[in-house]
Motif scaffolding. Structure first.
Motif, short mmCIF file in Angstrom:
data_model
loop_
_atom_site.label_atom_id
_atom_site.label_comp_id
_atom_site.label_asym_id
_atom_site.label_seq_id
_atom_site.Cartn_x
_atom_site.Cartn_y
_atom_site.Cartn_z
N ARG A 1 0.76 -1.25 -0.06
CA ARG A 1 -0.05 0.19 0.07
C ARG A 1 0.94 1.34 0.09
O ARG A 1 0.43 2.02 -0.81
N TRP A 2 1.87 1.43 0.79
CA TRP A 2 2.71 2.55 0.91
C TRP A 2 3.64 2.62 -0.31
O TRP A 2 4.03 3.89 -0.51
N TYR B 1 1.22 4.61 -2.27
CA TYR B 1 0.98 5.93 -1.81
C TYR B 1 2.37 6.89 -1.95
O TYR B 1 2.19 8.14 -2.45
N VAL C 1 -4.13 9.56 -2.80
CA VAL C 1 -3.97 8.68 -1.69
C VAL C 1 -5.25 7.77 -1.21
O VAL C 1 -4.98 6.59 -1.08
N ARG C 2 -6.05 8.77 -1.06
CA ARG C 2 -7.42 8.11 -0.60
C ARG C 2 -8.11 7.31 -1.54
O ARG C 2 -8.63 6.10 -1.24
N SER D 1 -6.14 4.01 -1.66
CA SER D 1 -6.65 2.97 -0.51
C SER D 1 -7.93 2.36 -0.93
O SER D 1 -8.17 1.16 -0.74
#
Length: 423
Positions: free
Chosen positions: A24-25, A28, A70-71, A74
């Protein structure tokens, strides 16, 4: 506020959870790089005359779209993994914000009046490209391949008017769009591969969990089948002979007593067979458990070092059995409660006692060590088994991040003690 809480949560997380955080990061971070690119471009633009509030406004626009991206990333990952979320709304908001920011950047670069047309076009192209990346990344994760291609082409087409407005001629605009069209497939493939890899990690974890449940179910079926084979015939015989004895007793026939004697004999035989079945089911052979532990640990990616020395073959059956149970339970704990990379098993004879030691690394954190040293069901059962043979279970202090289990049992443990092992 405990500043060590994030570190503790990371150490306590399993491999799938850690993989998800990392992947995930990675996505991001791909989004968070875009404001840095815009900032560097603005620094160069200031050097050629761009001044006033324009750089701050451009950077603010990019940061706002980055936060939305970023949202959206996610929500896109959650959507890819089949989790509930509001992916449609977030992608719509992101697309609207990115397109509005592109037009705003083009207008700001056009109206500065302090840079040449080429400089304004270049700066607008950089900002537009970063905004396109921020939008296209989440789309490539959440949407099917055909939809991703269509939306990517549409996004490139929508960039043409603001780039022309910023002062670029048709050839320059086409060149910029051609370059972006080469970047977007690589970007989409990278984002999609991260999500795919995360999905594979969770599928493997689910398959491993399903395999464990199937192994338990198979063992239950095997035991129920063995119990049925042992008891089915005897119980049927007891029922028939009991019915015959009732009929004979009603007629006053003396043979009824003989039939009841036969029922008693079959019942005693059944009791003996069930006891032998349970004893055989609960017996663990040390050599067999060593082979099983090595295979299971290596299959889980744990390096296994087992040293039984020359004393293993001289141990009596009851001693080997109880140490086999210790090894089985300890191996289970290694797989359940640690992220071990190495496990060492040693057997030695010391002062008339057989001592089995198992040490593994990968203990999540010192904060969770008491949970491993508590009297859980498995360790409590091992203590009972060892106590029935005069043995002991000890959990001495180990190196940081390691767990050590030590079981000792007298060499003269009797073979009959196992029958009375409390459960």
């Amino acid at each position: 506020m405990d500043v060590r809480a994030p570190v503790r949560r990371w150490r306590n997380a399993g491999k799938p959870q850690r993989s998800e955080v990392y992947l995930r990061w990675s996505l991001y971070f791909m989004a968070l790089l875009q404001p840095l690119v815009v900032l560097l471009s603005l620094a160069g633009a200031v050097g050629i005359g761009l001044s006033g509030e324009v750089p701050a406004l451009l950077l603010a626009l990019c940061c706002a779209v980055t936060w939305l991206s970023v949202r959206a990333f996610s929500a896109a990952v959650d959507h890819y993994l089949g989790r509930p979320g509001d992916i449609d709304r977030r992608l719509t908001v992101l697309a609207t914000a990115a397109l509005g920011a592109v037009w705003a950047a083009a207008l700001l670069c056009l109206r500065t009046g302090s840079t040449s047309d080429a400089d304004a076009t270049s700066l607008a192209a950089i900002v537009a490209g970063c905004l396109l990346v921020l939008w296209f990344g989440p789309v490539s994760v959440a949407r099917p391949l055909r939809s991703v291609v269509v939306q990517g082409l549409l996004g490139l087409a929508l960039l043409a008017p603001p780039l022309l407005l910023a002062g670029g001629d048709l050839a320059t605009t086409l060149g910029i769009l051609t370059g972006l069209s080469l970047i977007l497939p690589a970007l989409g493939a990278s984002c999609r591969s991260f999500a795919w890899l995360l999905g594979v990690v969770w599928e493997l974890d689910a398959a491993r969990e399903a395999q464990s449940r199937l192994a338990v179910a198979e063992e239950r079926l095997r035991f129920s089948r063995d119990l049925h084979d042992v008891m089915g015939r005897n119980l049927t015989t007891i029922a028939l002979k009991s019915e015959l004895a009732v009929q004979l007793a009603r007629r006053g026939r003396p043979e009824a007593a003989d039939q009841m004697t036969e029922v008693q004999r079959i019942a005693q035989e059944s009791h003996r067979e069930v006891r032998d079945l349970v004893r055989g089911y609960r017996t663990a052979d040390l050599n067999a458990e060593v082979i099983g532990a090595r295979a299971v640990l290596r299959a889980a990616g744990v390096e296994c070092e087992i040293d039984l020395g020359e004393e293993a073959g001289d141990l009596s059956g009851p001693v080997q059995s109880v140490l086999g149970w210790v090894l089985r339970e300890a191996t289970t704990n290694v797989l359940r409660h640690s992220e071990a990379g190495c496990c060492r098993v040693r057997l030695r004879v010391d002062d008339g006692r057989a001592v089995l030691e198992l040490e593994n690394d990968g203990v999540p954190s010192p904060a969770t060590a008491p949970a491993h040293r508590s009297n859980g069901t498995g360790l409590h059962g091992l203590r009972e088994r060892l106590a029935a043979h005069g043995g002991e279970l000890d959990l001495p202090a180990a190196a940081a991040g390691s767990f050590l289990l030590r079981a000792s049992v007298p060499l003269a443990a009797g073979p009959t003690v196992l029958e009375h092992t409390p459960r």
